[in-house]
Design an enzyme around this catalytic site. Structure first.
Site, short mmCIF file in Angstrom:
data_model
loop_
_atom_site.label_atom_id
_atom_site.label_comp_id
_atom_site.label_asym_id
_atom_site.label_seq_id
_atom_site.Cartn_x
_atom_site.Cartn_y
_atom_site.Cartn_z
CD GLU A 197 -3.08 -1.00 0.31
OE1 GLU A 197 -3.68 0.08 0.30
OE2 GLU A 197 -3.39 -1.97 -0.42
CG HIS A 246 -3.67 2.90 4.16
ND1 HIS A 246 -4.33 3.72 3.27
CD2 HIS A 246 -3.49 1.72 3.52
CE1 HIS A 246 -4.54 3.08 2.14
NE2 HIS A 246 -4.04 1.86 2.27
CB CYS A 263 -4.51 10.56 2.44
SG CYS A 263 -4.90 9.24 3.61
#
Length: 460
Positions: free
Chosen positions: A183, A258, A380
């Site tokens: 990720e 995450h 992000c």
């Protein structure tokens, strides 16, 4: 080639490359385990506001003296995957088929999720790599189907932005195998005393492999340890400077899909929630970090900020910044405005800045509500890349920001982006044309030739 020995610690900076939010920004609720995404599914989005909010954040950092770049939106709709699945006809015919037969697939091909550049890749600076190059491994993002479509285009973007082989190496994504689910930087932190000195790569993972018994029970653990180890190995990171820490299953099940939803690091500082990491793993890692430099862990107790509040407000998805010149003694936190509106988080932050013994001295709130509503905060939206002066000069200048370029991008957004977008609008033939016209105008603005696939195969 720049080597570590030639690295001047005084000219090294952390550069933020933010994802430029694309014209197809919509709320389709595609990300299982992302509570904000699910909560706002099928609501009306505002792509124009989303992109302008992102650019406003970039301008604020630039104005404060930080070096700021960006990553371009990917082409959407992404129909090549649908053709591989047997859909035929023109682009518009395929869009019509998807809308009638499976609207969720239509949402997938129109997803603007590449905006979250923290998932674009894992980055190792030249001080930490084995060959003195800055290394990038694009994330395969295979846990969520709409994001798994990004890897090829992300690789192309990174190779266009960091296009000087004397300074940069962009690897291929890891194999699309569940053992190697990756990720990107959202599960990776770099800790160091100063940017220009060798750092410690700290990889957070949710599971060892496919059938490990330490997985969360409600939501999937997206990152595997095998993937993190592969990235560290291919980047030439010395084993003594790579640490692997398991995410707390409770954090994942509460909505921390995450690790950057519950932890953020910069320099010697790790700002994290008490339930971010598995306890035994983290106790060992804290000891290892303290042996390398003056490690400054800043843990937030669950009693002060319940995990649910931390995730809902995206407290730890803030950007933790050193001074623009790299001074680590007074950190600056850029937090989403939702943190100021959450009672527990606001109270904690007010207490935090009054404590002069801890490193975070100033806090700034930014409005990125469109991104937040889809499950991504300020952190992000950016990929952090540590670069020295020569490396910064080697970056493709089309993707480095100035005040004038931000103004030009804002004008481009206002001209080409809708201010209202519902899921049913994705089937609108005019929206398809608008989306590609916007990207075509962007490449004209940036003076890029044939950057997008549609520009290589057809004309508008």
């Amino acid at each position: 080639m720049n080597t570590v020995d030639n690295m001047n610690t005084q000219d090294v900076r952390e550069v933020n490359f933010d994802g430029l939010i694309g014209p197809t920004h919509n709320y389709s609720g595609l990300s299982f385990g992302n509570l904000a995404s699910a909560r706002n599914a099928q609501l009306c989005s505002n792509p124009q506001a989303a992109a302008l909010q992102g650019l406003a954040k970039m301008r604020r950092l630039l104005t404060q003296g930080y070096t700021q770049g960006f990553m371009p939106p990917q082409q959407r709709p992404q129909l090549e995957t649908m053709r591989q699945l047997g859909f035929t006809g023109s682009d518009q015919q395929i869009i019509n088929q998807l809308y009638k037969r499976n609207p969720r697939l239509l949402s997938m091909v129109y997803s603007a999720s590449p905006m979250w550049a923290a998932n674009a890749a894992t980055v190792t600076p030249s001080t930490d790599s084995g060959d003195g190059l800055v290394h990038f491994t694009p994330a395969n993002l295979l846990t969520t189907p709409h994001r798994a479509m990004e890897a090829q285009a992300t690789t192309h973007s990174l190779r266009t932005i960091f296009n000087n082989a004397e300074h940069f190496k962009v690897h291929a994504p890891l194999p699309s195998n569940n053992l190697f689910a990756d990720e990107g930087a959202a599960n990776h932190s770099r800790l160091c005393q100063h940017y220009g000195e060798r750092g410690i790569a700290m990889f957070a993972y949710g599971r060892d492999g496919i059938d490990s018994g330490d997985q969360p029970s409600r939501f999937p653990a997206r990152q595997t340890r095998l993937a993190s180890e592969a990235v560290a190995r291919s980047h030439g990171v010395n084993d003594d400077y790579a640490l692997f820490c398991r995410q707390h299953p409770v954090a994942i099940d509460t909505g921390a899909f995450h690790n950057d939803v519950v932890a953020v690091a910069n320099g010697p500082v790790l700002f994290f929630h008490q339930l971010a990491f598995a306890t035994d793993d983290f106790a060992t890692i804290k000891q290892q970090l303290a042996e390398q430099f003056a490690f400054m862990p800043l843990s937030v107790n669950h009693k002060d900020v319940p995990l649910e509040d931390a995730i809902k407000s995206y407290l730890f998805n803030s950007q933790l910044l050193a001074a623009p010149n790299g001074d680590m003694t007074k950190m600056h936190l850029i937090a989403p405005s939702e943190c100021a509106e959450n009672t527990a988080v606001s109270r904690y932050l007010n207490t935090l800045v009054q404590d002069e013994k801890q490193p975070i001295r100033t806090i700034e709130f930014v409005d990125v509500r469109e991104s937040m509503s889809n499950g991504g905060g300020p952190a992000c939206l950016r990929l952090r890349v540590v670069l020295n002066e020569q490396q910064r000069a080697a970056v493709n200048p089309a993707f480095m920001l100035t005040d004038a370029k931000i103004t030009a991008l804002e004008q481009w957004v206002k001209k080409h982006y809708r201010d209202k977008l519902l899921p049913d609008d994705l089937a609108d033939p005019s929206f398809y044309t608008e989306s590609l016209e916007a990207l075509n105008a962007l490449t004209d603005l940036l003076q890029l030739e044939s950057f997008y696939p549609f520009q290589q195969t057809s004309t508008l």
